[in-house]
Design a protein around this motif. Sequence first.
Motif, PDB file in Angstrom:
ATOM      1  N   HIS A   4      -8.597 -11.012  75.625  1.00 28.23           N
ATOM      2  CA  HIS A   4      -8.438 -12.271  74.919  1.00 28.23           C
ATOM      3  C   HIS A   4      -9.571 -12.530  73.919  1.00 28.23           C
ATOM      4  CE1 HIS A   4      -6.185 -15.896  74.369  1.00 28.23           C
ATOM      5  NE2 HIS A   4      -7.319 -16.568  74.335  1.00 28.23           N
ATOM      6  N   VAL A   5     -10.784 -12.098  74.248  1.00 30.21           N
ATOM      7  CA  VAL A   5     -11.896 -12.300  73.303  1.00 30.21           C
ATOM      8  C   VAL A   5     -12.100 -11.077  72.411  1.00 30.21           C
ATOM      9  CG1 VAL A   5     -13.057 -14.000  74.759  1.00 30.21           C
ATOM     10  CG2 VAL A   5     -13.700 -11.593  74.935  1.00 30.21           C
ATOM     11  N   ARG A   6     -11.210 -10.097  72.555  1.00 27.76           N
ATOM     12  CA  ARG A   6     -11.169  -8.897  71.709  1.00 27.76           C
ATOM     13  C   ARG A   6     -12.425  -8.023  71.824  1.00 27.76           C
ATOM     14  NH1 ARG A   6      -9.911 -13.053  68.380  1.00 27.76           N
ATOM     15  NH2 ARG A   6      -7.713 -13.472  68.164  1.00 27.76           N
ATOM     16  N   SER A  66     -12.134 -18.272  74.783  1.00 25.48           N
ATOM     17  CA  SER A  66     -12.346 -17.570  73.514  1.00 25.48           C
ATOM     18  C   SER A  66     -13.077 -18.456  72.511  1.00 25.48           C
ATOM     19  CB  SER A  66     -11.034 -17.055  72.932  1.00 25.48           C
ATOM     20  OG  SER A  66     -10.196 -18.101  72.555  1.00 25.48           O
ATOM     21  N   TYR A 116     -16.667 -18.448  73.563  1.00 26.84           N
ATOM     22  CA  TYR A 116     -17.246 -17.128  73.309  1.00 26.84           C
ATOM     23  C   TYR A 116     -17.532 -16.945  71.817  1.00 26.84           C
ATOM     24  CZ  TYR A 116     -17.969 -12.091  73.423  1.00 26.84           C
ATOM     25  OH  TYR A 116     -18.507 -10.830  73.292  1.00 26.84           O
ATOM     26  N   ASP A 117     -16.568 -17.323  70.986  1.00 25.95           N
ATOM     27  CA  ASP A 117     -16.722 -17.152  69.539  1.00 25.95           C
ATOM     28  C   ASP A 117     -17.747 -18.098  68.942  1.00 25.95           C
ATOM     29  OD1 ASP A 117     -14.787 -15.190  69.559  1.00 25.95           O
ATOM     30  OD2 ASP A 117     -13.170 -16.525  68.901  1.00 25.95           O
TER      31      ASP A 117
END
Length: 107
Positions: free
Chosen positions: A14-16, A67, A70-71
């Motif tokens: 999900h957070v790549r 996400s 996180y971003d």
Amino acid sequence: MKISEIDSQILCQHVRILEEDMDNLERKLLEALKTAAVSYVAGYTGIPEEELDEYEDITIAVLVLVSDMYDNRQMYVDKNYSNKVVETILNLYRRNLIPGMEDEYGN
């Protein structure tokens, strides 16, 4: 998918980021973000954490929150900012504004 089914692999996707590229500190960060997101959802809706698995669409809100956190790790806290996807999903289940639906804290 239920919130309890969100594992490190799902969080990484999900957070790549690739799970094999993560170190222990990043793993702990993702788990802390998940814990914070679940706590936020429970507080916002008034639904106890144990009951959140009953609402599978709330899982999307948790993943979006993770996400987003996180971003935007360097972003300061602003009361005027809210993710509209999260807000829309959670407002469907918000109990703590309905008279007679108070949680154990009286909210």
